[in-house]
Design a protein around this motif. Structure first.
Motif, PDB file in Angstrom:
ATOM      1  N   HIS A   1       1.208  16.963  16.249  1.00 29.97           N
ATOM      2  CA  HIS A   1       0.415  17.456  17.383  1.00 29.97           C
ATOM      3  C   HIS A   1       0.528  18.967  17.570  1.00 29.97           C
ATOM      4  O   HIS A   1       0.016  19.519  18.537  1.00 29.97           O
ATOM      5  N   ASP A   2       1.214  19.659  16.637  1.00 34.87           N
ATOM      6  CA  ASP A   2       1.265  21.122  16.701  1.00 34.87           C
ATOM      7  C   ASP A   2      -0.082  21.651  16.226  1.00 34.87           C
ATOM      8  O   ASP A   2      -0.556  21.270  15.158  1.00 34.87           O
TER       9      ASP A   2
ATOM     10  N   ARG B   1      12.496   9.811  25.529  1.00 35.19           N
ATOM     11  CA  ARG B   1      11.380   9.240  24.763  1.00 35.19           C
ATOM     12  C   ARG B   1      11.343   7.727  24.922  1.00 35.19           C
ATOM     13  O   ARG B   1      12.343   7.085  25.246  1.00 35.19           O
TER      14      ARG B   1
ATOM     15  N   ARG C   1       8.252  18.475  20.317  1.00 35.10           N
ATOM     16  CA  ARG C   1       7.459  19.520  20.947  1.00 35.10           C
ATOM     17  C   ARG C   1       7.765  19.634  22.448  1.00 35.10           C
ATOM     18  O   ARG C   1       7.834  20.734  23.000  1.00 35.10           O
TER      19      ARG C   1
ATOM     20  N   SER D   1      11.210   5.305  22.933  1.00 35.08           N
ATOM     21  CA  SER D   1      12.028   4.430  22.084  1.00 35.08           C
ATOM     22  C   SER D   1      13.427   4.212  22.673  1.00 35.08           C
ATOM     23  O   SER D   1      14.054   3.177  22.428  1.00 35.08           O
TER      24      SER D   1
ATOM     25  N   PRO E   1      12.663   3.262  14.491  1.00 35.97           N
ATOM     26  CA  PRO E   1      11.852   3.691  15.638  1.00 35.97           C
ATOM     27  C   PRO E   1      12.184   5.096  16.138  1.00 35.97           C
ATOM     28  O   PRO E   1      11.379   5.696  16.847  1.00 35.97           O
ATOM     29  N   ASP E   2      13.358   5.620  15.786  1.00 35.29           N
ATOM     30  CA  ASP E   2      13.746   6.952  16.266  1.00 35.29           C
ATOM     31  C   ASP E   2      13.505   8.055  15.244  1.00 35.29           C
ATOM     32  O   ASP E   2      13.828   9.213  15.504  1.00 35.29           O
TER      33      ASP E   2
ATOM     34  N   ASP F   1       4.809  18.773  12.560  1.00 38.13           N
ATOM     35  CA  ASP F   1       4.654  18.158  13.879  1.00 38.13           C
ATOM     36  C   ASP F   1       3.181  17.782  14.036  1.00 38.13           C
ATOM     37  O   ASP F   1       2.327  18.657  14.169  1.00 38.13           O
TER      38      ASP F   1
ATOM     39  N   LEU G   1       6.261  10.852  19.102  1.00 37.95           N
ATOM     40  CA  LEU G   1       5.393  11.832  18.469  1.00 37.95           C
ATOM     41  C   LEU G   1       5.439  13.184  19.188  1.00 37.95           C
ATOM     42  O   LEU G   1       5.229  14.235  18.578  1.00 37.95           O
ATOM     43  N   GLU G   2       5.713  13.166  20.491  1.00 33.87           N
ATOM     44  CA  GLU G   2       5.704  14.401  21.289  1.00 33.87           C
ATOM     45  C   GLU G   2       7.113  14.889  21.613  1.00 33.87           C
ATOM     46  O   GLU G   2       7.273  15.937  22.258  1.00 33.87           O
TER      47      GLU G   2
ATOM     48  N   ILE H   1       5.378   9.094  11.089  1.00 35.12           N
ATOM     49  CA  ILE H   1       5.850   9.051  12.474  1.00 35.12           C
ATOM     50  C   ILE H   1       4.721   8.885  13.493  1.00 35.12           C
ATOM     51  O   ILE H   1       4.852   9.282  14.652  1.00 35.12           O
ATOM     52  N   HIS H   2       3.614   8.316  13.055  1.00 37.37           N
ATOM     53  CA  HIS H   2       2.572   7.986  14.033  1.00 37.37           C
ATOM     54  C   HIS H   2       1.884   6.698  13.589  1.00 37.37           C
ATOM     55  O   HIS H   2       2.260   6.104  12.576  1.00 37.37           O
TER      56      HIS H   2
ATOM     57  N   ARG I   1       0.706  -3.245  17.243  1.00 38.22           N
ATOM     58  CA  ARG I   1       0.135  -4.230  18.172  1.00 38.22           C
ATOM     59  C   ARG I   1      -1.370  -4.392  17.992  1.00 38.22           C
ATOM     60  O   ARG I   1      -2.032  -5.062  18.782  1.00 38.22           O
TER      61      ARG I   1
ATOM     62  N   GLU J   1      12.325  11.113  13.123  1.00 35.63           N
ATOM     63  CA  GLU J   1      11.487  12.276  13.397  1.00 35.63           C
ATOM     64  C   GLU J   1      10.900  12.843  12.109  1.00 35.63           C
ATOM     65  O   GLU J   1      10.203  13.858  12.124  1.00 35.63           O
TER      66      GLU J   1
END
Lengths: 400, 400
Positions: free
Chosen positions: B232-233, A75, A63, A77, B322-323, B230, A59-60, B329-330, B349, B325
């Motif tokens: 978290h942007d 990362r 950025r 993964s 898993p990779d 993004d 996720l980061e 993606i969260h 999990r 982007e």
């Protein structure tokens, strides 16, 4: 912002360690300083001297590549974190991934800050990585001396802080005094009548002003009377005329994350003789402390200058009585930067001041029977003394 | 607020440990929860099953006796901290004092959270105290299930959050579209002409509204176009018509310190077909996830419900790649309380949900070529399903 990593280089050499490692989110200022990456959840940073490497969640990842100072961005993964977490649980999978990441960097021994998480340290040790605590607080110490760019950020936060202080003072000035001695704002009640002027109302005005100036903050202190006698009481309820009102504001500029910090004490109308006397004495203590600030002087000496003024006037200090709950009951000041409290300390153990450090000077007197008085300026230690960033804001007790 | 310590009692019994210990300031929510004491600088808390004891600086002593949950409040000066610090340095003196404090409590073995500071742990071990990590995150887990009092705090924070979201939406609605497609506010420029409506301006409006409602917050996300791709942007600069604008607000009620969290995605005027399609699909994913929420269902199942919707529509997810982007993606959501991100997790999990937990459900799709879409509600898990606290705020993309 540019970071000077020479102290870390020297530390790694002296300790013969392969890397300096931090595992934390950017609320940990050492992490933010070293990685240059602002992310809420914990991530792993390893500085080897040649390479600054960060390991982040997917996720980061994008950025971190754009925004961090890292030469290498990896990362989770890449190290099959998801499968390992499903098998071993989150914590065990994370330390296993960190260990693999360090192995890829050729790191077998790591120095870490005092507050590095024990769970991660014990996990890495189980994976054969040697982990030792950096007892010299090397990153905090490096952070204490600011670059011009960092000083400019503190200057901007200070300008916002003065605007917020002025907003608070104007609100107190605009208040009327009700028959019971409490402060009220005319025409602001639901029925168009007066409404009490409370600590909370003044704090709200301060915080809105800070937001309008690009700053955020966590807490503001607007404490009156007995509340003001406890330096960490944030204050609540109606304000009273003729009582000391401590206003302590410590904003963070949002863009840079650097703080400022200042305190003034006000009284709406004439205060008691005791409060007036405490204020004059505290102003004197402030001047005595500032007089002592210069490179090479120690934080201990600056603190002692304040204790001298207060003790000479017959007030207890923590130096004269470590258990006292009245008088001068805190240290004289602290560094300000990414944290609002950071190195250097102006306290009995304070070391030599250096040019480029940003410190507060904040003497104060406290007694529940009287109230509290504190005056706090923020200054930059310069080659030939200090620059007082708060010098233009008057030090005046009585607000009419 | 009342705290249920039965899980800690059971843990201490099972592990045959004498105490559960935390060393942190109250920004560490486990510390705030267990000690009930809000203080900025680190202090030491030890829970023995019979006794909740805190050790604080003299500056916090009075307030700790009044405000903390502790049965026993001690202060550093009782253990000659100042003299020891002058002799051995701050860190060594602190661990020596902590060791003496634990000895007075009869504690020889301590369990601590994962993020307990390594420097303190190694110091205590050198003083003969056995220190082991609680790998079950017992305090976090206890925090996940809320009392009615805690739920009420989250409800109040949610009301403030909805007011702030409405303020943001109104500002976007009030904007005009300039010839270049950017949003502008008429009459707000310095010359009385239009001024760009930026992410920062909307965030300021949100934050001022939250302050007026008794809430604070650290960050707000107002991200448009590629910024919104993004998650978290935080967004910056002028907003554009016809592009998705993600508004994610996560305030903390000042009085209680409990959070809320919600997200809406807006478009000023008609968006592209792709954004409209993503929005409809994300609304469908939100409904599918909510449908799955009930006690006994797992966070993994709720997360899978979202992945199913997106993957069926041909979008990548971290489950399918898993990779990736782009795509989803969260994770699907997280617990909310003293921390804005806490247990339980709605992720691969995620364990069984329990009544009284507060969770966000926040599916989203991201691609820098398109932008981002996210819709986030906050819900309480109830005996027979869930209560959606955000249900009254419309889920509508287009703002005219």
């Amino acid at each position: 912002m540019t970071r000077d990593r020479s102290a870390l280089d020297a530390l790694l050499d002296a300790a013969d360690a392969d890397a300096y490692c931090i595992e934390a989110g950017s609320t940990d200022s050492n992490q933010l300083y070293l990685s240059g990456f602002d992310a809420p959840d914990p991530f792993f940073t390893a500085y080897t001297g040649d390479d600054l490497a960060v390991l982040v969640s997917g996720l980061e990842y994008g950025r971190a590549r754009k925004e961090s100072h890292a030469d290498t961005v990896a990362r989770l993964s890449t190290y099959d974190y998801a499968d390992r977490a499903a098998e071993e649980g989150r914590a065990a999978a994370l330390t296993a991934v960190y260990a693999d990441f360090l192995a890829d960097l050729g790191v077998e021994s790591a120095l870490v800050p005092e507050r590095f998480p024990l769970g991660v340290a014990d996990g890495l040790r189980e994976h054969g990585v040697s982990v030792a605590v950096d007892h010299d607080d090397t990153v905090e110490t490096a952070r204490a001396v600011k670059t011009e760019e960092e000083l400019d950020a503190v200057r901007r936060a200070t300008e916002a802080n003065e605007a917020a202080m002025a907003a608070a003072e104007e609100l107190i000035a605009a208040a009327d005094v009700a028959d019971d001695g409490t402060l009220v704002l005319a025409g602001e009640g639901d029925d168009g009548g007066p409404t009490p002027l409370t600590s909370e109302r003044v704090a709200e005005e301060i915080e809105v002003t800070l937001l309008r100036h690009g700053c955020a903050l966590d807490e503001t202190i607007v404490a009156c009377g007995a509340d003001a006698a406890d330096p960490h009481d944030r204050g609540s309820g109606p304000l009273d005329a003729g009582e000391s009102i401590i206003v302590d504001i410590f904003p963070r500029e949002k863009a840079s994350k650097y703080h400022s910090d200042m305190t003034r004490t006000f009284s709406k109308g004439e205060p008691s003789d005791t409060v007036a006397e405490w204020f004059a004495l505290t102003h004197e203590a402030l001047d005595a402390a500032l007089e002592a600030v210069e490179p090479g002087a120690t934080g201990a000496e600056v603190h002692a200058a304040v204790c001298d003024v207060y003790e000479d006037a017959g007030h207890p200090t923590l130096r004269s009585d470590p258990d006292t709950e009245t008088g001068f009951i805190h240290s004289t000041g602290h560094g300000v930067g990414l944290d609002v409290h950071e190195q250097p300390g102006l306290n009995p153990r304070g070391g030599e001041l250096e040019a480029g450090q940003v410190i507060t000077v904040e003497p104060g007197l406290y007694d529940p029977a009287v109230g509290g008085v504190r005056i706090e300026d923020i200054v930059i230690v310069t080659e030939d003394g200090y620059e007082n960033l708060t010098r233009d804001y008057p030090v005046e007790l009585v607000v009419e």
